[in-house]
Design an enzyme around this catalytic site. Structure first.
Site, short mmCIF file in Angstrom:
data_model
loop_
_atom_site.label_atom_id
_atom_site.label_comp_id
_atom_site.label_asym_id
_atom_site.label_seq_id
_atom_site.Cartn_x
_atom_site.Cartn_y
_atom_site.Cartn_z
N TYR A 28 1.00 -1.17 -0.20
CA TYR A 28 0.35 -0.05 0.16
C TYR A 28 1.01 1.23 0.13
O TYR A 28 0.62 1.87 1.35
CB TYR A 28 -0.82 -0.16 0.92
CG TYR A 28 -2.49 0.33 0.72
CD1 TYR A 28 -3.16 0.34 0.22
CD2 TYR A 28 -2.15 2.12 1.68
CE1 TYR A 28 -4.32 0.96 0.03
CE2 TYR A 28 -3.57 2.92 1.47
CZ TYR A 28 -4.53 2.30 0.48
OH TYR A 28 -5.79 3.16 0.63
N GLN A 31 2.11 2.98 -5.99
CA GLN A 31 1.17 2.23 -6.42
C GLN A 31 0.06 1.98 -6.30
O GLN A 31 -1.38 1.62 -5.91
CB GLN A 31 2.09 1.18 -7.88
CG GLN A 31 3.24 2.34 -8.73
CD GLN A 31 1.83 2.57 -9.69
OE1 GLN A 31 1.15 2.59 -9.96
NE2 GLN A 31 2.68 3.75 -10.37
N HIS A 111 5.50 -3.71 -13.78
CA HIS A 111 6.56 -3.93 -14.24
C HIS A 111 7.71 -5.25 -13.60
O HIS A 111 6.97 -6.10 -12.74
CB HIS A 111 8.23 -3.27 -12.89
CG HIS A 111 8.65 -2.56 -13.15
ND1 HIS A 111 9.57 -2.37 -14.07
CD2 HIS A 111 10.29 -2.20 -12.56
CE1 HIS A 111 10.62 -2.08 -14.33
NE2 HIS A 111 11.36 -2.66 -13.79
N SER A 255 10.82 31.95 -27.20
CA SER A 255 11.72 33.25 -27.95
C SER A 255 12.11 32.47 -28.93
O SER A 255 12.63 31.67 -28.89
CB SER A 255 11.51 34.06 -26.79
OG SER A 255 13.09 33.70 -26.66
N1 LIG Z 1 6.51 4.10 -7.94
C1 LIG Z 1 5.72 4.31 -9.26
O1 LIG Z 1 5.10 5.47 -9.29
C2 LIG Z 1 5.88 3.24 -10.22
C3 LIG Z 1 5.23 3.46 -11.38
C4 LIG Z 1 5.37 2.62 -12.17
C5 LIG Z 1 5.10 1.03 -12.06
N2 LIG Z 1 5.95 0.74 -10.40
C6 LIG Z 1 6.10 -0.80 -10.12
O2 LIG Z 1 5.15 -0.77 -9.00
C7 LIG Z 1 6.16 -1.84 -8.27
C8 LIG Z 1 5.24 -1.58 -7.01
O3 LIG Z 1 6.40 -0.10 -6.28
P1 LIG Z 1 6.28 1.43 -5.46
O4 LIG Z 1 7.25 2.20 -5.88
O5 LIG Z 1 4.15 0.92 -5.36
O6 LIG Z 1 5.76 0.90 -4.12
P2 LIG Z 1 6.54 1.17 -2.61
O7 LIG Z 1 7.07 1.19 -2.30
O8 LIG Z 1 5.80 2.57 -2.63
O9 LIG Z 1 5.51 0.15 -1.91
C9 LIG Z 1 5.73 0.73 -0.36
C10 LIG Z 1 5.15 -0.31 -0.30
O10 LIG Z 1 5.13 -1.60 -0.03
C11 LIG Z 1 5.15 -2.13 1.58
N3 LIG Z 1 6.81 -2.78 1.60
C12 LIG Z 1 7.49 -1.77 1.57
N4 LIG Z 1 8.17 -2.49 2.47
C13 LIG Z 1 8.28 -3.86 2.44
C14 LIG Z 1 9.35 -5.13 2.53
N5 LIG Z 1 10.34 -5.58 3.39
N6 LIG Z 1 8.04 -6.09 3.00
C15 LIG Z 1 6.70 -6.74 2.55
N7 LIG Z 1 6.08 -4.84 2.40
C16 LIG Z 1 6.85 -3.78 2.42
C17 LIG Z 1 4.75 -1.45 2.55
O11 LIG Z 1 2.90 -2.03 1.65
C18 LIG Z 1 4.77 -0.33 1.88
O12 LIG Z 1 3.36 0.66 1.95
C19 LIG Z 1 7.01 -2.02 -8.05
O13 LIG Z 1 7.45 -3.45 -8.88
C20 LIG Z 1 7.51 -0.91 -9.01
O14 LIG Z 1 9.05 -1.18 -9.83
C21 LIG Z 1 6.30 1.92 -8.93
MG LIG Z 2 10.23 2.31 -12.96
#
Ligand SMILES: NC(=O)c1ccc[n+]([C@@H]2O[C@H](COP(=O)([O-])OP(=O)(O)OC[C@H]3O[C@@H](n4cnc5c(N)ncnc54)[C@H](O)[C@@H]3O)[C@@H](O)[C@H]2O)c1
Ligand SMILES: [Mg+2]
Ligand SMILES: CC(C)(O)[C@@H](O)C(=O)O
Ligand SMILES: [Mg+2]
Length: 335
Positions: A28, A31, A111, A255
């Site tokens: 949570y 994404q 991803h 410009s």
């Molecule tokens: N951040 C972006 O905008 C974005 C964009 C496109 C794709 N993605 C992909 O989406 C996926 C999620 O990325 P994100 O940046 O949203 O993640 P994030 O770093 O925001 O995720 C954090 C969440 O993951 C959980 N978490 C964190 N550490 C943990 C641990 N050690 N054990 C268990 N749960 C844990 C917690 O719920 C926390 O809130 C990845 O595959 C990323 O490459 C991200």
């Molecule tokens: Mg990326």
């Protein structure tokens, strides 16, 4: 050049394909929060799975979503979406998903990193697919709430059911992506281009370009506030013009002096050497060397990321930006 054969939109996707199916969003954060809320608001059956009852747990509850422990979230799930950090996905898969999931449940990614670099080897009886938003999580939520959507890529790695693409497009619709457009790709193409983009331009390139330009002016005795407006703050307005009207639209708004200076000096600064290094960066991604290095860095507690963040936070440009924040916010359009 190989152009895309198709861009999927709302009319190509149908939520009914996954209506009633139990969708477990794992994580949570950036994404996870956006997907869980958008899918829920699209009328789908969403649960959020988390490892611990910490900050994310409380945040989900405050958004009106009841979080569950990962094992409980995945055990009845038909669709399991990995939205924890890329470096966490393998351990989560091995310890909290694989032992508890229903046989044949779908495994979904935002991803391709863990599948492409084989950190996760999915069971042969699961559909494995990806919907990769081409924008940050909070924007995925913000655009959806405003009636729009962030475009995305879609890729199918395993299609046991024969309906993986329809399900992927339904999820894309549920998060709002088909309101913009969804382009088919492969896990390989998404992984390599996404890493390349964030390294050489979106995150790495732009950050270093802003910093180098800001420091050049300050080192030559110009006021840091003037340097901040010139090399960091105004970037948003020019990128907004590109976003709304293309590069031509941006050029039409500046410009002739800026056009001439930009067209000549841009190529002098971003020269053939830079392009060679971009190719090198891409090569490191394609060979798996970057992935190997990142897994190793993560294993050591991400010292480069932790130190880098604190350096940015304590930099002069960030301090100046904070001082100017109120003034910049006051000037923003109100709607
Ligand atoms: N951040 C972006 O905008 C974005 C964009 C496109 C794709 N993605 C992909 O989406 C996926 C999620 O990325 P994100 O940046 O949203 O993640 P994030 O770093 O925001 O995720 C954090 C969440 O993951 C959980 N978490 C964190 N550490 C943990 C641990 N050690 N054990 C268990 N749960 C844990 C917690 O719920 C926390 O809130 C990845 O595959 C990323 O490459 C991200
Ligand atoms: Mg990326
Ligand atoms: C938002 C980005 C940079 O496009 C995404 O790829 C990420 O990894 O956070
Ligand atoms: Mg990206």
């Amino acid at each position: 050049m190989k152009s895309t054969s198709k861009i999927y939109t709302d009319k190509d996707s149908n939520l009914d394909v996954i209506k009633g199916k139990r969708i477990a969003v794992l994580g949570y954060g950036s994404q996870g929060r956006a997907w869980a809320q958008n899918l829920r608001d699209s009328g789908l059956n969403v649960v959020v799975g988390l490892e611990r009852e910490g900050k994310s747990w409380e945040l989900a509850k405050s958004d009106g979503i009841i979080p569950l422990h990962t094992e409980d979230a995945v055990k009845d799930a038909d669709i399991i979406i990995f939205l924890v950090p890329d470096m966490v996905q393998r351990t989560l898969w091995l310890e909290s998903v694989q032992p508890y999931m229903k046989k044949g449940a779908d495994l979904v990614f935002a991803h391709g990193f863990n599948i492409h670099y084989k950190l996760i080897e999915p069971p042969k009886d699961s559909d494995v697919y990806m919907i990769a938003p081409k924008g940050p999580g909070p924007t995925v939520r913000e655009y959806y709430k405003a009636g729009g959507g962030v475009p995305a890529l879609v890729a199918i790695q395993q299609d046991v059911s024969g309906t993986a693409l329809q399900k992927a497009l339904a999820i894309a619709k549920g998060i709002g992506a088909t309101r913009a457009g969804v382009i088919p790709t492969t896990f390989k193409e998404e992984t390599e281009t996404d890493l390349f983009g964030e390294q050489v331009i979106l995150v790495g390139g732009i950050m270093e370009l802003m910093k180098a330009a800001f420091e050049t002016l300050v080192e030559e005795g110009y006021q840091p506030e003037v340097a901040y407006f010139e090399t960091i703050n105004e970037l948003k307005m020019l990128v907004d013009l590109v976003y709304e009207k293309g590069i031509t639209g941006m050029l039409k708004a500046v410009s002739d002096t800026a056009k001439y200076g930009g067209m000549t000096v841009g190529k002098f600064v971003i020269n053939e050497d830079v392009r060679k290094r971009m190719k090198e960066a891409l090569q490191r991604i394609k060979s798996g060397k970057f992935a190997e290095e990142w897994v190793e860095e993560y294993g050591r507690g991400m010292p480069t990321v932790v130190n880098g963040l604190s350096q940015v936070q304590n930099s002069l440009e960030e301090k100046i930006g904070n001082q100017l924040k109120d003034l910049i916010q006051k000037g923003k359009p109100k709607s």
